[in-house]
Every structure is written in C-alpha cells, then in structure tokens.
Design a protein around this motif. Structure first.
Motif, mmCIF file in Angstrom:
data_model
loop_
_atom_site.group_PDB
_atom_site.id
_atom_site.type_symbol
_atom_site.label_atom_id
_atom_site.label_comp_id
_atom_site.label_asym_id
_atom_site.label_seq_id
_atom_site.Cartn_x
_atom_site.Cartn_y
_atom_site.Cartn_z
ATOM 1 N N GLU A 136 105.596 -10.430 33.716
ATOM 2 C CA GLU A 136 106.823 -11.185 34.017
ATOM 3 C C GLU A 136 107.345 -11.783 32.718
ATOM 4 O O GLU A 136 106.590 -12.368 31.946
ATOM 5 C CB GLU A 136 106.526 -12.280 35.036
ATOM 6 N N ARG A 137 108.647 -11.650 32.471
ATOM 7 C CA ARG A 137 109.197 -12.111 31.190
ATOM 8 C C ARG A 137 109.261 -13.630 31.067
ATOM 9 O O ARG A 137 109.248 -14.162 29.960
ATOM 10 C CB ARG A 137 110.590 -11.516 30.970
ATOM 11 N N LEU A 138 109.318 -14.361 32.197
ATOM 12 C CA LEU A 138 109.329 -15.821 32.143
ATOM 13 C C LEU A 138 107.902 -16.356 32.184
ATOM 14 O O LEU A 138 106.992 -15.679 32.657
ATOM 15 C CB LEU A 138 110.124 -16.388 33.314
ATOM 16 N N THR A 140 106.899 -18.480 34.153
ATOM 17 C CA THR A 140 106.665 -18.932 35.529
ATOM 18 C C THR A 140 106.806 -17.775 36.497
ATOM 19 O O THR A 140 107.677 -16.912 36.318
ATOM 20 C CB THR A 140 107.673 -20.030 35.913
ATOM 21 N N ASN A 177 105.353 -14.488 30.596
ATOM 22 C CA ASN A 177 105.951 -14.635 29.271
ATOM 23 C C ASN A 177 105.847 -13.327 28.477
ATOM 24 O O ASN A 177 105.715 -13.331 27.250
ATOM 25 C CB ASN A 177 105.306 -15.780 28.487
ATOM 26 N N GLU A 179 107.864 -9.587 28.136
ATOM 27 C CA GLU A 179 109.048 -8.813 28.499
ATOM 28 C C GLU A 179 108.795 -7.328 28.250
ATOM 29 O O GLU A 179 108.498 -6.920 27.120
ATOM 30 C CB GLU A 179 110.271 -9.269 27.704
ATOM 31 N N HIS A 231 116.766 -22.468 36.027
ATOM 32 C CA HIS A 231 116.380 -21.189 35.430
ATOM 33 C C HIS A 231 116.757 -21.221 33.940
ATOM 34 O O HIS A 231 117.898 -21.546 33.600
ATOM 35 C CB HIS A 231 117.095 -20.037 36.134
ATOM 36 N N PRO A 232 115.831 -20.864 33.057
ATOM 37 C CA PRO A 232 116.130 -20.951 31.619
ATOM 38 C C PRO A 232 117.353 -20.155 31.188
ATOM 39 O O PRO A 232 118.030 -20.531 30.221
ATOM 40 C CB PRO A 232 114.855 -20.393 30.960
ATOM 41 N N ASP A 233 117.656 -19.064 31.877
ATOM 42 C CA ASP A 233 118.826 -18.259 31.513
ATOM 43 C C ASP A 233 120.139 -18.938 31.864
ATOM 44 O O ASP A 233 121.200 -18.522 31.374
ATOM 45 C CB ASP A 233 118.782 -16.903 32.236
ATOM 46 N N ILE A 525 111.825 -22.803 27.747
ATOM 47 C CA ILE A 525 110.644 -21.944 27.723
ATOM 48 C C ILE A 525 109.582 -22.490 26.778
ATOM 49 O O ILE A 525 108.378 -22.413 27.064
ATOM 50 C CB ILE A 525 111.042 -20.506 27.338
#
Length: 534
Positions: A136-138, A140, A177, A179, A231-233, A525
């Motif tokens: 998972e790229r995040l 969380t 974390n 991607e 959401h960080p984005d 992040i």
C-alpha cells in the motif's frame, strides 16, 4: 421477537452463514451482486438466537426491543421488505473446500489496502499454506474505510475489526508506505510472487462536461471527502464556505455525506474523527443551505433509503423535497417505495424557523457553472423553465461518481475506468488471460456497491486464482521471498508493517482521547512515519 438490521448494514454478509434458519436475505454467491441496498431479517422466521448480532462487523443488528430511537423505523423496513419479496428457501453458500497448499507453493501479492484488498487477503489466508504480501502506498491501511466513510459514521468504520486476524497472521506480510511502480515495479512483484491481485480502487472524481467546469469554486466531492477525512493527497485543498448556500450535483450517498458535513454544527463534528483542519474550517462555515441537484426523478434516486431516512433525525436541519412526483407505482420494489414514502413525509413536514436546510432538486440537469473569475452559481435546466434557472452559490461540489485510473503496465478500459478482466483474471486486448495477474474491487467492476460488496467480488477473484494454481497455469519458479526485503534495503525504502500501523493507530487514538474525540488523525505522511517508528 426478532433481530433487526439497521442503517449501518455494509452487506458484508458475515451474518448470513451463521443464521441457523436462513432468515437473512437476499443471498448471493461469489461474484454475484444484489441490487438491494442492505440485508434484511425475516421477522417471521427469526428464532431470536442472536448469532447474527455477534457476527455483524459494523454493529448494525439490534434486538427489536433495543432499537435506538432513530433506528426504530427499521423494524418496519425489515418486515416491509418481505411483504414485497416473500422469502425463498435457500441454503447459505458453503465455503469452497480448498485443500492446503505446500508452504512456499503459492505466494500472492495484493496491491492496495482498502476493503477489496482486505477481503481478497482474508480469502487467501483462509487457505492453509498460502502466503500473502500486501503493498500500500500510504502508511495507513483500509483505503476508503478510513478516508471515504463519513466521520459521523463511526460504526461503519468498525468493519476493519474483521481484518485484524489477517494482518497478524504469520503467513501475511504487510508493506505500507510502498508504491508499486516506484518503490517496486510490477515485474519485480511477479518475479517474487506466483500471482498479483490489484485492488487499487478508483481515486478520481468524474467530471461534468459543461461550460464553466474549470472555474475555481467548482470541485469534485472526491476532493472534499478526502479533505475532511484527512487523506494526505487532499489535505491541501481549500473550499469557500463563506456563502450561505452550497450546491451538490449528484444524489448518491456521497452527496448526502457531504451535505451533512457542511451543515452539522461544531458540537457534532467534534465528536467524530474528522481531520483537524476540516473541523476548524467547518466550525466557522456560514453555509446554511445545501441544494442537492439530481438529473432524474425521486424514483431514480441513487442514495440508500437508510441514509435518506437518517437525514430526518439531524438536529436543526430541515429536509426540503422540491418535487411533486412522489407517488409509488405498483411495480416499484420495496426500497424505491420506501424512498418515495420518506420523501412524502419530508414534503409534508412544516419548516422550522431558523433551521438549516437540505433541499433536493429533482429533474434538474446541470447546464453551466456560472461565473467570471470563479464559480458564482449553477444553471440547471428543468421542465418548468426551458431557459434554465440559476442556483447562486460560491461552492459547487460534483458528487457524480468515482473514476478508475490506468494501472501500468496492465491493459485499461478508459471508457469504463476499469482493468479488463474475466471474473477477476486480467485479459489482454485479444481477451486472453494475462498470466498471474488479477483484479478485484472498483478497478475490476467499476465504482458501485458498498463496503461488503467487495467480499463477493474478492471471493470470485480468489476462486479464479486458486483454480489457475491447481490447473498449473501460474508460474512455479519465483524468487526467494527475502529478495523483496533486499530490494527495499538497496533502495533505502523503509516499509511500515502491521506493528507500525498499530503504533500510528494508538497515537491517533491517544491524541483523540486528550480532547475527547475518537481519534485525531495524522495528515502528513512524515508524521505518520514518525509515529510508526516511535
């Protein structure tokens, strides 16, 4: 006496197989999806055993005498469903008997950590010997459960509890974390796994193809939802809440979520896990009216009856129905009839002086976002006004659905926003399966369904993958699993594991406890990574 399923139903269907008298409907098999918005318990067949209550992952089931005041209507709703849809005898689908596999014989990578990815991982881990690595790229997990479900729906978010046993399983590897395409390539995943399942969802909002769509002040509801959920984005977005009116285009559950967030007062918002920056901005908002614009009539409303009914219990908020076409037809199904009945009840209620308002404008097609330097309103076309009508507002939010994005190097259907597939098997332009590559969730079927819909979807994909494994259609010679860790080390990447997420989770809950909130989310992040490593 009977048990009753209420508004929070996620259609996960965990309750169905535990019912000893098969009184929970409708039932669907792997890959099959019902059009109903929730599950229902037949009050005539229920034997009051409580098995479903114990199994429900989102606390949506109550003993009928214990229903909260704002959920009592669901006693009638459950009974009404069976009046229109007499229960058919059914046998809950038996679990497929998948024999254990030899250790190391089947290792699967799952890309994504939302509900689709989690259900796929659970189905795989349920087969003894299968190894799963999730990426998972995040930092969380849990995707739109964390960043899409409205902050005031804490019960719905609790569905994540059913995945804890998966993430803590010894055969499960968690790489947050990370991607894919940057930290690891698709080819590297396949080199170290016998198969890869992409469960990356649909992260973009659909566009309105009308003049003025590009004007500032006209936003995708996807951005607004991500903003208030931290959401960080999306945390950097800004929204003009200085006017008294906002317009939402679209009438699904996301539109209702957004309307509530715009109108709930600070005392209600502070009791949720809404992001701190959004709490501050919404607490100072001057918005007092939200107009929900729908192209079609009330009969075709996309929102669920449960969410529509819940609007009537919001303190200090009136629900206004701008339509006279509210009569039910003989061929309407139970849920459509219920929505129309609720709409008639709202239409008959007198407005309360000083209340905020949610106004439903049906049969109104967006024609133009009006404004010079920024949005000043939305022009809609209606039957009663051929030249159009201008709804003035400095904030317009498009809640017309999500859109999937291409997943390199997989084939992609741009029109549908999905990866072409056959029961989850990715197929090339000639319709031939791409060896060892699968999809599940919205990137497989498009952005429809609720959280639990992903369970059947994932079961179908996993069944296809296991069939291919048994038939010898997957690669058998893959690299040592330790090679993944070596790649991260060589590239200076630091994946976050399950323990790291638990540290983030604990820190957020502690921050929340200090101010009497469920949690206070990390938005940046860097802060998440620091909390994970603390």
């Amino acid at each position: 006496m009977a048990y009753v399923i209420t508004q929070n139903c996620c259609k996960d269907a965990s309750c169905v197989p535990v019912c000893p008298v098969s009184c929970i409907h409708p039932v669907s098999g792997a890959g099959e999806f019902t059009d109903t918005e929730m599950l229902y318990i037949d009050p005539e067949a229920c034997i009051d055993c409580g098995a479903c209550l114990e199994e429900c992952p989102v606390d949506a089931i109550y003993y009928d005498e214990d229903l909260p005041a704002d959920q009592e209507r669901f006693r009638e709703i459950n009974a009404g469903y069976f009046e229109r849809h007499p229960p058919q005898t059914h046998t809950p689908a038996a679990l497929v008997d998948r024999h254990a596999v030899k250790s190391g014989a089947l290792r699967v990578a799952v890309v994504g950590a939302g509900p689709a990815a989690c259900y796929a991982s659970a189905a795989l881990i349920g087969v003894d010997g299968v190894e799963v690595n999730l990426f998972e790229r995040l930092p969380t997990p849990f995707g739109l459960i964390r960043a899409g479900v409205a902050p005031d729906h804490q019960h719905t978010k609790s569905v994540v509890r059913i995945f804890e046993h998966v993430f803590s399983n010894k055969r499960f590897g968690c790489y947050l974390n990370v991607e894919i395409g940057s930290d690891l390539t698709h080819d590297e995943l396949l080199a170290h796994h016998h198969a890869v399942i992409y469960a990356v969802g649909a992260a973009r909002g659909r566009e309105l193809d009308i003049p003025g769509n590009e004007l500032p002040g006209n936003h995708s509801a996807v951005d607004f939802v991500g903003w208030y959920n931290g959401h960080p984005d999306h945390a950097h977005h800004t929204f003009d809440l200085s006017g008294e009116r906002a317009v939402i285009v679209g009438n699904g559950n996301v539109a209702l979520d957004v309307a509530r967030m715009l109108l709930l007062d600070a005392d209600h918002l502070v009791a949720t896990d809404i992001a701190p920056h959004a709490l501050a901005v919404l607490s100072d908002s001057t918005v007092r009216e939200v107009v929900i614009v729908a192209r079609r009539d009330p009969r075709d409303a996309a929102f669920s009856a449960g969410e529509f009914l819940a609007l009537g219990h919001l303190p200090g908020i009136d629900v206004i129905i701008d339509s006279t076409d509210l009569a039910a037809a003989p061929d309407d199904d139970a849920e459509t009839e219920l929505k129309l009945r609720i709409a008639r009840e709202y239409a008959d209620r007198p407005e309360t002086a000083g209340n905020k308002r949610i106004v439903f404008r049906f049969a109104a097609s967006p024609a133009e976002v009006v404004g010079s330097d920024r949005a000043e309103g939305l022009r809609v076309m209606t039957n009663g006004s051929p030249e159009g009508e201008l709804i003035t507002a400095p904030l317009i939010l498009r809640a017309i659905g999500y859109q999937g994005s291409a997943v390199e190097p997989l084939p992609f259907d741009t029109a549908r926003g999905v990866v072409p597939n056959d029961s989850g098997r990715v197929v090339d332009e000639d319709g031939h399966p791409v060896r060892g590559v699968y999809v599940t969730g919205w990137i497989k079927r498009g952005p429809r369904g609720v959280i639990g819909t992903n369970r059947n979807c994932a079961d179908e994909t996993v069944a296809a993958l296991l069939d291919d494994f048994v038939a010898g259609r997957l690669a058998t010679d893959v690299a040592d699993p330790a090679g993944i860790a070596r790649l991260f080390s060589e590239r200076g990447s630091s994946p976050i594991g399950w323990a790291g997420w638990r540290a983030i989770d604990a820190a957020e809950r502690q921050r929340g406890a200090e101010v009497s909130r469920p949690r206070v989310k990390f938005i940046d992040i860097t802060d998440m990574v620091s909390a994970a490593n603390a």
